[in-house]
Design a protein around this motif. Structure first.
Motif, mmCIF file in Angstrom:
data_model
loop_
_atom_site.group_PDB
_atom_site.id
_atom_site.type_symbol
_atom_site.label_atom_id
_atom_site.label_comp_id
_atom_site.label_asym_id
_atom_site.label_seq_id
_atom_site.Cartn_x
_atom_site.Cartn_y
_atom_site.Cartn_z
ATOM 1 N N ALA A 173 0.831 -1.211 0.000
ATOM 2 C CA ALA A 173 0.000 0.000 0.000
ATOM 3 C C ALA A 173 0.862 1.255 0.000
ATOM 4 O O ALA A 173 2.014 1.248 0.451
ATOM 5 C CB ALA A 173 -0.922 0.001 1.220
ATOM 6 N N ARG A 174 0.296 2.324 -0.503
ATOM 7 C CA ARG A 174 0.948 3.637 -0.481
ATOM 8 C C ARG A 174 0.055 4.608 0.287
ATOM 9 O O ARG A 174 -1.172 4.540 0.170
ATOM 10 C CB ARG A 174 1.159 4.151 -1.894
ATOM 11 C CG ARG A 174 2.098 3.308 -2.754
ATOM 12 C CD ARG A 174 1.855 3.578 -4.218
ATOM 13 N NE ARG A 174 0.496 3.212 -4.589
ATOM 14 C CZ ARG A 174 -0.043 3.465 -5.786
ATOM 15 N NH1 ARG A 174 0.655 4.113 -6.697
ATOM 16 N NH2 ARG A 174 -1.275 3.088 -6.059
ATOM 17 N N PRO A 175 0.644 5.504 1.043
ATOM 18 C CA PRO A 175 -0.184 6.503 1.721
ATOM 19 C C PRO A 175 -1.021 7.291 0.715
ATOM 20 O O PRO A 175 -0.556 7.600 -0.392
ATOM 21 C CB PRO A 175 0.844 7.405 2.414
ATOM 22 C CG PRO A 175 2.067 6.541 2.561
ATOM 23 C CD PRO A 175 2.080 5.660 1.354
ATOM 24 N N ALA A 176 -2.253 7.590 1.089
ATOM 25 C CA ALA A 176 -3.113 8.386 0.216
ATOM 26 C C ALA A 176 -2.539 9.795 0.063
ATOM 27 O O ALA A 176 -1.795 10.266 0.934
ATOM 28 C CB ALA A 176 -4.524 8.445 0.795
ATOM 29 N N PRO A 177 -2.867 10.466 -1.024
ATOM 30 C CA PRO A 177 -2.360 11.828 -1.218
ATOM 31 C C PRO A 177 -2.691 12.727 -0.030
ATOM 32 O O PRO A 177 -3.830 12.766 0.435
ATOM 33 C CB PRO A 177 -3.098 12.292 -2.483
ATOM 34 C CG PRO A 177 -3.389 11.035 -3.228
ATOM 35 C CD PRO A 177 -3.675 10.005 -2.172
ATOM 36 N N GLY A 178 -1.681 13.418 0.466
ATOM 37 C CA GLY A 178 -1.877 14.356 1.569
ATOM 38 C C GLY A 178 -1.598 13.804 2.939
ATOM 39 O O GLY A 178 -1.453 14.570 3.896
ATOM 40 N N ILE A 203 -2.977 1.526 10.359
ATOM 41 C CA ILE A 203 -2.489 2.803 9.821
ATOM 42 C C ILE A 203 -0.974 2.802 9.801
ATOM 43 O O ILE A 203 -0.337 3.112 8.785
ATOM 44 C CB ILE A 203 -3.013 3.979 10.669
ATOM 45 C CG1 ILE A 203 -4.546 4.059 10.612
ATOM 46 C CG2 ILE A 203 -2.392 5.297 10.216
ATOM 47 C CD1 ILE A 203 -5.134 5.126 11.531
ATOM 48 N N LEU A 204 -0.358 2.433 10.924
ATOM 49 C CA LEU A 204 1.095 2.479 11.047
ATOM 50 C C LEU A 204 1.785 1.468 10.148
ATOM 51 O O LEU A 204 2.970 1.628 9.822
ATOM 52 C CB LEU A 204 1.500 2.239 12.506
ATOM 53 C CG LEU A 204 1.053 3.295 13.511
ATOM 54 C CD1 LEU A 204 1.406 2.868 14.932
ATOM 55 C CD2 LEU A 204 1.671 4.658 13.201
ATOM 56 N N ASN A 205 1.069 0.425 9.728
ATOM 57 C CA ASN A 205 1.673 -0.594 8.874
ATOM 58 C C ASN A 205 1.733 -0.196 7.402
ATOM 59 O O ASN A 205 2.366 -0.891 6.611
ATOM 60 C CB ASN A 205 0.925 -1.930 9.020
ATOM 61 C CG ASN A 205 1.577 -2.841 10.042
ATOM 62 O OD1 ASN A 205 2.377 -3.707 9.709
ATOM 63 N ND2 ASN A 205 1.240 -2.628 11.300
ATOM 64 N N VAL A 206 1.091 0.877 7.020
ATOM 65 C CA VAL A 206 1.224 1.374 5.655
ATOM 66 C C VAL A 206 2.618 1.994 5.531
ATOM 67 O O VAL A 206 2.997 2.852 6.339
ATOM 68 C CB VAL A 206 0.136 2.405 5.330
ATOM 69 C CG1 VAL A 206 0.380 3.050 3.962
ATOM 70 C CG2 VAL A 206 -1.240 1.741 5.364
ATOM 71 N N PRO A 207 3.422 1.549 4.583
ATOM 72 C CA PRO A 207 4.801 2.032 4.480
ATOM 73 C C PRO A 207 4.889 3.556 4.472
ATOM 74 O O PRO A 207 4.142 4.236 3.770
ATOM 75 C CB PRO A 207 5.274 1.448 3.140
ATOM 76 C CG PRO A 207 4.475 0.188 2.991
ATOM 77 C CD PRO A 207 3.122 0.523 3.552
#
Length: 308
Positions: A173-178, A203-207
């Motif tokens: 996964a990639r963090p959403a924009p912003g 949440i914290l597991n998203v790179p």
């Protein structure tokens, strides 16, 4: 200058923390929300944590903290009459939100883009962003094998002892924009009084998210425990089952050195002496924020704390 705050949020506790901050003047609020609970249910894409935040910030949440107030369930009743399993019940107006999301996602829009449209429709001033637009699903390992979050939480009423947790898809996964910009550019990161393993770890597991939080100068966690127990939900039991220490020591261990400040309830005031140290400040206040009046008082208090 307004205080810039980024809240990591999941569950009802996260939504109520968002409301507490939103009720304070001069707070520029971004809420980054867990998507590990998202699922395809009754043919629609449901985002329970996102919708709980949206409805609570709009002041239209149901009496239990989720769903919409005074919603009807005619669709669910009709589906039950037809023989469908409606253990996961969606109110009629809540269904409209989920139908809109499903339709827009099917048309190629991202979850964060659809969420921004819902924020506008509900006339919410805060920014509300899913942690990622990519699918991340919390899978609970039990004695019967792995089950989905909604199977564990809704169908089985979180009665199964949790043996392990997997955040399926989080590695890709990639963090959403912003999201990274909100964490990196705020005055304070606040971790809501949410269930750490079930609501905040996804949440914290998203790179990139943990690194961004670790780089923040101020990170305030609000404990979800009062007197060592959660007011609702299985936070205390899940933390112990996963090998974390009991009580607020376990909350700190769940965040593994990320936290500069921990806020605990009056019932846990003794933790200020036992847990405080050169790299951690423990603060004591009333942390019950179910009612808007309580939330407003707490929001002012934590905003003052973050400004010091």
């Amino acid at each position: 200058m307004p205080l810039s705050a980024c809240l990591l949020s999941g569950g009802v506790g996260g939504a109520r923390m968002a409301r507490a901050l939103d009720l304070v003047d001069d707070v520029d609020l971004t809420v980054v929300v867990n998507v590990g609970d998202d699922a395809l249910t009754h043919g629609v894409y449901v985002s329970p944590d996102l919708d709980t935040v949206l409805y609570t910030l709009a002041g239209v949440e149901g009496p239990q903290g989720w769903g919409l107030a005074e919603d009807d369930h005619k669709v669910m009743d009709s589906m039950a009459w037809l023989g469908a399993d409606t253990t996961f019940r969606i109110g009629d107006r809540d269904l409209a939100t989920n139908l809109f999301r499903t339709s827009e996602l099917s048309a190629g829009r991202t979850l964060s883009d659809v969420t921004a449209s819902l924020v506008e429709s509900f006339e919410i001033e805060a920014r509300v962003i899913p942690v990622t637009d990519d699918p991340v699903r919390t899978v609970i390992h039990t004695a019967d094998g792995p089950i989905s979050f909604q199977e564990y939480f809704v169908h089985r009423r979180h009665q199964d002892p949790v043996e392990d947790l997997v955040y399926q898809g989080s590695g890709e996964a990639r963090p959403a924009p912003g999201v990274l910009e909100a964490i990196g550019g705020c005055d304070v990161v606040i971790i809501a009084p949410s269930n750490p393993p079930l609501s905040i770890w996804p949440i914290l597991n998203v790179p990139g998210i943990t690194d961004a939080v670790a780089a923040a100068e101020r990170v305030i966690a609000v404990s979800p425990l009062i007197g060592g127990k959660a007011l609702k939900g299985p936070a205390a039991e899940v933390m112990v089952a996963l090998g974390l220490p009991p009580g607020n020591e376990g909350v700190l261990a769940a965040y593994d050195g990320l936290v500069t400040d921990l806020v605990v309830d009056h019932e846990d005031a003794a933790d200020r002496q036992t847990l405080s140290g050169p790299d951690l400040h423990v603060h004591v206040t009333g942390t019950r924020i179910a009612e808007p009046e309580q939330a407003a008082v707490f929001g002012s208090w934590i905003t003052d704390l973050a400004s010091r």
